[in-house]
Design an enzyme around this catalytic site. Structure first.
Site, short mmCIF file in Angstrom:
data_model
loop_
_atom_site.label_atom_id
_atom_site.label_comp_id
_atom_site.label_asym_id
_atom_site.label_seq_id
_atom_site.Cartn_x
_atom_site.Cartn_y
_atom_site.Cartn_z
CB SER A 173 43.53 36.24 42.94
OG SER A 173 43.48 37.34 43.83
CB THR B 134 39.81 32.75 36.38
OG1 THR B 134 39.45 33.95 35.72
CG2 THR B 134 41.17 32.31 35.82
CG ASP B 135 36.04 34.96 33.12
OD1 ASP B 135 37.07 35.31 33.71
OD2 ASP B 135 35.08 35.73 32.92
CD GLU B 136 41.42 37.43 34.31
OE1 GLU B 136 42.61 37.48 34.05
OE2 GLU B 136 40.86 38.22 35.08
CE1 TYR C 106 44.58 34.56 38.91
CE2 TYR C 106 43.36 35.57 37.11
CZ TYR C 106 43.38 34.81 38.27
OH TYR C 106 42.21 34.29 38.77
CB ALA D 168 49.91 32.14 31.51
CE LYS E 221 42.99 30.02 39.04
NZ LYS E 221 42.89 29.46 40.42
CE LYS F 76 42.34 40.90 42.70
NZ LYS F 76 41.87 39.73 43.40
CG LEU F 77 36.90 48.46 38.87
CD1 LEU F 77 37.83 49.54 38.34
CD2 LEU F 77 35.97 48.01 37.74
#
Ligand code: NAD
Ligand code: DAU
Length: 379
Positions: free
Chosen positions: A86, A136-138, A185, A187, A189, A224-225
């Protein structure tokens, strides 16, 4: 009684989904299937591991034979598929394992479900079969930063829901947008989403897909951030801000995502896609400043004392500029609403990490990985 297979249940979002289903549906048997990669941690589920309706199985989703046997033995009638690699930065370093897990693993699950359910849409008890794929929205790519002349962003705008909210641009990710992933990632998903749709359209497999924006909250791996920065602020370590910190993300509290998953699992239309997001866009650098103020306050330091930890570093390759989800369809058709305001969610999240330093120390030291390797070495 129905039997639900949740993949990736030892990860961040998966653990919240498992917890919600185990507690809310004692009449369901919930099987958490997870390979326990670096991101999977059974400590995330300590509070439910002894419940009668919960079972953990350590398995790789790429193990088609193992999954097929498990589905038959346990008579699985629903799948919520979260298992994935992820993290975007890892995908840039190691794209092959992202294709393996996210694409081939999803394909292995789809094929196992197709063969086991064998064209039947319902069980003999009338429960609907469902392959629910969490995405995911990505997959939609990146949006521009735009603003009306003379107005500084974020500016007040209306999505198709008709409700006003603050945004950094005039376009949003809707379900009809074409896929334009940029990272290995996203691509991978996107490819998995295409396979899910293909299994619905070709074989009639009952599927549903949701595409969600950035999640935050307890139990997120500190690469993650938000958890990384909370931990670094606590230990007064530098905060590596990619580029100029101008990228925009749309943040949703993880329990609100889990509630949406519950709703879509039970009421979503077969063959449909729903976007999930709370219309909550933040420029990275602004979010980081809020985080520093919040953590400083909770630690009893003067608010803003740690602003000097901000360190601008080389940008992420192919860094998507802006994500902004339009979740009007989910809100209108299924009545879902996010429950938390962002400031409230950030405070709750920061407090959780500060109160659970042991959890953070475990996952950053790798101790729990060694522990589970030993525990399962004979299997
Ligand atoms: P995570 O990395 O925290 O957890 C992933 C879990 O999957 C881990 O428990 C890991 O052990 C397991 N796993 C990995 N490879 C596996 C394999 N081959 N077989 C079995 N299990 C395996 O991820 P997350 O952030 O909880 O994301 C969960 C899902 O939600 C992913 O599909 C992700 O694409 C999607 N998603 C995440 C976000 C977010 O902001 N985190 C937003 C939208 C969608
Ligand atoms: O949009 C949903 C996606 O959100 C999920 O599909 C992914 O699984 C999840 O990891 C997340 O992807 P991002 O790349 O947006 O999340 P991350 O926390 O890695 O980064 C958030 C933003 O912060 C992004 O613009 C990159 C930036 N960043 C991140 C890290 C880790 C930094 O500036 N510094 C950092 O150290």
């Amino acid at each position: 009684m129905r039997t639900l297979l949740i993949t990736g249940g030892a990860g961040f979002i998966g653990s919240h989904v498992v917890r919600l289903f185990v507690n809310k549906y004692p009449q369901y048997k919930v099987i958490n299937l997870d390979k326990l990669t670096y991101a999977g941690n059974l400590a995330n589920l300590k509070d439910v591991e002894d419940k009668a309706n919960y079972k953990f199985v350590r398995m790789d989703i790429c193990d088609f034979e193992g999954i097929s046997k498990l589905m038959r033995d346990e008579q699985v009638d629903g799948i919520i598929h979260l298992a994935a690699e992820s993290h975007v930065d890892r995908s840039i370093k190691d794209p092959l394992s992202f294709a393996q897990t996210n694409v081939m693993g999803t394909l292995s699950l789809l094929q196992a479900a197709k063969l086991y359910w064998n064209g039947k849409l319902k069980t003999e008890n009338g429960e609907r079969h469902l392959f629910y794929h969490i995405s995911t929205d990505e997959v939609y790519g990146a949006l521009e930063l735009t603003h009306p002349e003379g107005v500084e962003p974020p500016f007040s705008t209306k999505a198709s829901s008709g409700k006003h909210h603050l945004a950094y641009g005039d376009k949003f990710f809707t379900e009809e947008l074409k896929y334009q992933p940029h990272s290995p990632y996203s691509a991978a998903k996107a490819s998995s989403d295409h396979f899910v749709r293909a299994f619905h359209d070709t074989y009639g497999l009952p599927t549903v897909i949701t595409n969600c924006s950035n999640n935050y909250g307890p139990y997120q791996f500190p690469e993650k951030l938000i958890p990384l920065f909370i931990n670094n602020i606590r230990h007064r370590k530098p905060l590596p801000v990619y580029g100029k910190g101008e990228n925009v993300r749309d943040w949703l509290y993880v329990e609100d995502h889990a509630r949406a998953i519950d709703l879509v699992f039970h009421e979503g239309m077969i063959g449909e896609t729903y976007n999930i997001g709370g219309f909550n866009e933040w420029k990275n650098i602004d979010l980081i400043k809020v985080l520093i103020h919040t953590v400083d306050r909770l630690l009893g330091r003067p608010e803003g004392a740690d602003l000097d930890l901000i360190t601008y570093v080389t940008d992420r390759a192919g860094h998507d500029l802006r994500y902004a989800i339009d979740s009007t369809k989910l809100q209108r058709e299924l009545g879902w609403e996010p429950s938390l305001q962002f400031e409230e969610g950030i405070e709750k999240t920061a407090r959780w990490y500060l109160e659970n330093q042991d959890w953070l120390d475990n996952v950053t030291s790798g101790d729990y990985l060694r522990y589970y390797e030993e525990m399962y070495s004979d299997r």
